[in-house]
Write an enzyme that holds these catalytic residues in place. Structure first.
Site, PDB file in Angstrom:
ATOM      1  N   PRO A 123      -4.097   0.304   4.307  1.00 35.77           N
ATOM      2  CA  PRO A 123      -3.443   1.391   5.047  1.00 35.77           C
ATOM      3  C   PRO A 123      -3.196   2.619   4.170  1.00 35.77           C
ATOM      4  O   PRO A 123      -2.778   2.492   3.022  1.00 35.77           O
ATOM      5  CB  PRO A 123      -2.104   0.768   5.467  1.00 35.77           C
ATOM      6  CG  PRO A 123      -1.872  -0.362   4.507  1.00 35.77           C
ATOM      7  CD  PRO A 123      -3.228  -0.879   4.157  1.00 35.77           C
ATOM      8  N   THR A 171      -1.483   6.563   4.664  1.00 33.99           N
ATOM      9  CA  THR A 171      -0.884   7.698   5.359  1.00 33.99           C
ATOM     10  C   THR A 171      -1.643   8.959   4.973  1.00 33.99           C
ATOM     11  O   THR A 171      -1.825   9.236   3.785  1.00 33.99           O
ATOM     12  CB  THR A 171       0.607   7.800   4.945  1.00 33.99           C
ATOM     13  OG1 THR A 171       1.284   6.662   5.488  1.00 33.99           O
ATOM     14  CG2 THR A 171       1.248   9.078   5.443  1.00 33.99           C
ATOM     15  N   GLN A 199      -0.921  -0.593  11.509  1.00 37.10           N
ATOM     16  CA  GLN A 199       0.221  -0.876  10.631  1.00 37.10           C
ATOM     17  C   GLN A 199       1.483  -0.231  11.202  1.00 37.10           C
ATOM     18  O   GLN A 199       1.534   0.990  11.401  1.00 37.10           O
ATOM     19  CB  GLN A 199       0.013  -0.369   9.203  1.00 37.10           C
ATOM     20  CG  GLN A 199       1.152  -0.893   8.313  1.00 37.10           C
ATOM     21  CD  GLN A 199       1.187  -0.351   6.910  1.00 37.10           C
ATOM     22  OE1 GLN A 199       1.216   0.855   6.712  1.00 37.10           O
ATOM     23  NE2 GLN A 199       1.173  -1.243   5.930  1.00 37.10           N
ATOM     24  N   TYR A 227      10.480   0.791   2.644  1.00 44.32           N
ATOM     25  CA  TYR A 227      10.819   1.211   4.004  1.00 44.32           C
ATOM     26  C   TYR A 227      11.759   0.176   4.662  1.00 44.32           C
ATOM     27  O   TYR A 227      12.205  -0.765   4.009  1.00 44.32           O
ATOM     28  CB  TYR A 227       9.537   1.479   4.802  1.00 44.32           C
ATOM     29  CG  TYR A 227       8.705   2.548   4.117  1.00 44.32           C
ATOM     30  CD1 TYR A 227       9.262   3.802   3.846  1.00 44.32           C
ATOM     31  CD2 TYR A 227       7.419   2.300   3.675  1.00 44.32           C
ATOM     32  CE1 TYR A 227       8.541   4.779   3.170  1.00 44.32           C
ATOM     33  CE2 TYR A 227       6.691   3.279   2.995  1.00 44.32           C
ATOM     34  CZ  TYR A 227       7.252   4.512   2.741  1.00 44.32           C
ATOM     35  OH  TYR A 227       6.560   5.474   2.053  1.00 44.32           O
ATOM     36  N   ARG A 259       2.786  -7.182   5.330  1.00 47.33           N
ATOM     37  CA  ARG A 259       2.448  -6.622   4.008  1.00 47.33           C
ATOM     38  C   ARG A 259       3.692  -6.589   3.121  1.00 47.33           C
ATOM     39  O   ARG A 259       4.739  -6.078   3.532  1.00 47.33           O
ATOM     40  CB  ARG A 259       1.891  -5.206   4.161  1.00 47.33           C
ATOM     41  CG  ARG A 259       1.275  -4.698   2.861  1.00 47.33           C
ATOM     42  CD  ARG A 259       0.425  -3.463   3.103  1.00 47.33           C
ATOM     43  NE  ARG A 259      -0.662  -3.454   2.148  1.00 47.33           N
ATOM     44  CZ  ARG A 259      -1.000  -2.405   1.393  1.00 47.33           C
ATOM     45  NH1 ARG A 259      -0.346  -1.269   1.501  1.00 47.33           N
ATOM     46  NH2 ARG A 259      -1.994  -2.492   0.526  1.00 47.33           N
TER      47      ARG A 259
HETATM   48  C1  LIG Z   1      -2.919   8.421   0.154  1.00 42.43           C
HETATM   49  C2  LIG Z   1      -2.291   7.059   0.233  1.00 42.43           C
HETATM   50  C3  LIG Z   1      -1.503   6.722   1.329  1.00 42.43           C
HETATM   51  C4  LIG Z   1      -0.948   5.436   1.434  1.00 42.43           C
HETATM   52  N1  LIG Z   1      -0.251   5.097   2.578  1.00 42.43           N
HETATM   53  C5  LIG Z   1       0.135   3.799   2.773  1.00 42.43           C
HETATM   54  C6  LIG Z   1       0.658   3.383   4.035  1.00 42.43           C
HETATM   55  O1  LIG Z   1       0.790   4.148   5.010  1.00 42.43           O
HETATM   56  N2  LIG Z   1       1.028   2.079   4.147  1.00 42.43           N
HETATM   57  C7  LIG Z   1       0.903   1.176   3.113  1.00 42.43           C
HETATM   58  O2  LIG Z   1       1.237   0.000   3.281  1.00 42.43           O
HETATM   59  N3  LIG Z   1       0.384   1.553   1.923  1.00 42.43           N
HETATM   60  C8  LIG Z   1      -0.025   2.827   1.740  1.00 42.43           C
HETATM   61  N4  LIG Z   1      -0.630   3.185   0.550  1.00 42.43           N
HETATM   62  C9  LIG Z   1      -0.859   2.164  -0.505  1.00 42.43           C
HETATM   63  C10 LIG Z   1      -2.278   1.603  -0.405  1.00 42.43           C
HETATM   64  O3  LIG Z   1      -2.490   0.885   0.810  1.00 42.43           O
HETATM   65  C11 LIG Z   1      -2.603   0.655  -1.593  1.00 42.43           C
HETATM   66  O4  LIG Z   1      -1.635  -0.370  -1.629  1.00 42.43           O
HETATM   67  C12 LIG Z   1      -2.637   1.359  -2.948  1.00 42.43           C
HETATM   68  O5  LIG Z   1      -3.348   2.588  -2.887  1.00 42.43           O
HETATM   69  C13 LIG Z   1      -3.326   0.473  -4.006  1.00 42.43           C
HETATM   70  O6  LIG Z   1      -4.638   0.095  -3.583  1.00 42.43           O
HETATM   71  P1  LIG Z   1      -5.955   0.741  -4.245  1.00 42.43           P
HETATM   72  O7  LIG Z   1      -5.873   0.469  -5.739  1.00 42.43           O
HETATM   73  O8  LIG Z   1      -7.128   0.045  -3.627  1.00 42.43           O
HETATM   74  O9  LIG Z   1      -5.925   2.223  -3.975  1.00 42.43           O
HETATM   75  C14 LIG Z   1      -1.157   4.488   0.401  1.00 42.43           C
HETATM   76  C15 LIG Z   1      -1.931   4.849  -0.733  1.00 42.43           C
HETATM   77  C16 LIG Z   1      -2.502   6.100  -0.805  1.00 42.43           C
HETATM   78  C17 LIG Z   1      -3.377   6.438  -2.009  1.00 42.43           C
END
Ligand SMILES: Cc1cc2nc3c(=O)[nH]c(=O)nc-3n(C[C@H](O)[C@H](O)[C@H](O)COP(=O)(O)O)c2cc1C
Length: 358
Positions: A23, A25, A98, A180, A227
């Site tokens: 996920p 945002t 989500q 949250y 999550r």
């Molecule tokens: C731009 C951005 C927005 C994110 N928004 C959410 C979100 O809405 N919900 C959530 O559970 N995690 C959110 N995350 C966390 C990511 O889902 C993920 O846990 C984190 O980037 C680590 O994974 P990665 O190493 O593959 O990037 C966000 C991360 C990024 C970079």
């Protein structure tokens, strides 16, 4: 053998590969917090993932924290999301919504005039957030939820799950990480209640358990994921004993036969969240945070999880699955356009166009 490319079943969700889009945002919702055509194109372009978990989406106006995040509580939002799920399904993909209630991580500048900022206890988070109307502002001072109001908040999640069904989602994921509302209830630093929803570890779990039961009551457990990120201090969160909190939470969730548990690596060096999840949760696991192609395959090969989720890698690589398959290079994303409006930095990243591998 690359287990990331093997089909996998998470409860009733049938994934054609074990590569999950995590996920994210991205703050592109239109007026009324409605996902726009931009979101249809964005998710549709990423539908080769085995599963897409959407950006955090508020179950009610009170659950909104950030600017331009989508909701799942109005007819217009259901219609907007229906176009997203249709695009993903037309491309053979699978997609869950989500549900993210921000609780105290919110500013009234980002919310409808009559929306409240609520939390388990009236403790304001230290820190600031961006708003379109007033720039960077302090987080709101939250109102403590009265005991009698909590069932209503749980009901908002159930209502949103019904809306998600109408919009054609394959399931929902409860966002219980990142500081949250659900994590505010779980954590000893933000939950100072003594009314059955706080005071002991089991009481701190109660809000999450009741919310999960409300979601499974609507969707069936095999279409609900949760999550977590044990011990994450993000958004001014503190839990004095996260290993004990999450062991108890997972012991309570495990018998419910959920579709999956989505575990983010703990930033605490002494807490192995993946091992804790394996010990206390008997259903399918999706692991996340910092995996590349090799590490994802290795995690599946070692039996650590059933699937691996990738967030940042999907931003500038809509065709991430094909790039993994062919060994094509990954493009880098631009931080400046992560949370801005419009297509630039959102739908402007092309699929791989060839050229010298780099
Ligand atoms: C731009 C951005 C927005 C994110 N928004 C959410 C979100 O809405 N919900 C959530 O559970 N995690 C959110 N995350 C966390 C990511 O889902 C993920 O846990 C984190 O980037 C680590 O994974 P990665 O190493 O593959 O990037 C966000 C991360 C990024 C970079």
């Amino acid at each position: 053998m690359h287990p990331l490319f093997e089909p996998v079943e998470l409860g009733s969700l049938r994934l054609r590969n074990a590569i999950v889009m995590a996920p994210m945002t991205r703050n592109r919702a239109a007026a009324g917090d409605v996902p726009s055509d931009l979101a249809v194109a964005y998710y549709g372009a990423r539908a080769a993932a085995g599963l897409i978990v959407t950006e955090g989406t508020q179950p009610s106006p009170h659950g909104k924290g950030y600017c331009r995040t989508p909701g799942m509580h109005s007819d217009a939002q259901i219609a907007g999301w229906r176009a997203v799920t249709a695009a993903v399904h037309a491309a053979g993909g699978c997609i869950v919504l989500q549900l993210m209630h921000c609780g105290r991580i919110a500013s009234h500048h980002n919310k409808d005039a009559d929306a409240r900022t609520v939390a388990p206890s009236a403790i304001r988070a230290q820190g600031r957030m961006f708003t379109d109307s007033a720039g960077l502002v302090e987080f709101d001072a939250p109102e403590e939820l009265a005991t009698a109001e909590i069932a209503g908040v749980v009901g908002e999640y159930a209502h949103a799950a019904r809306a998600a069904q109408q919009a054609g989602f394959d399931g929902v994921e409860l966002h219980a990480a990142s500081g949250y509302l659900p994590m505010q209830f779980l954590s000893s630093g933000t939950n100072r209640r003594h009314d059955g929803y706080g005071g002991s570890v089991n009481a701190r779990l109660r809000f999450v358990i009741e919310t999960v039961e409300a979601l499974t009551g609507v969707m069936g457990a095999a279409r609900v994921g949760v999550r977590i990120c044990p011990g994450n201090p993000f958004n001014d969160l503190l839990d004095e004993a996260p290993a004990a909190t999450y062991a108890a939470l997972l012991d309570a969730l495990s018998p419910q036969r959920l579709a999956y548990l989505h575990v983010i690596r703990s930033p605490l060096p002494h807490l192995d969240a993946f091992a804790l999840a394996r010990r206390h949760f008997s259903g399918p696991l999706i692991v996340n945070d910092g995996f590349d192609f090799a590490a994802g395959n290795a995690a599946l090969h070692a039996g650590l999880a059933q699937a691996v989720s990738y967030a940042r890698a999907f931003i500038a690589n809509p065709d991430l699955v094909a790039r993994f398959q062919h060994g094509w290079p990954l493009a880098a994303f631009d931080r400046k356009t992560l949370y801005t409006t419009g297509a630039p930095g959102y739908n402007s990243y092309p699929a791989y166009e060839g050229g010298a591998p780099g």
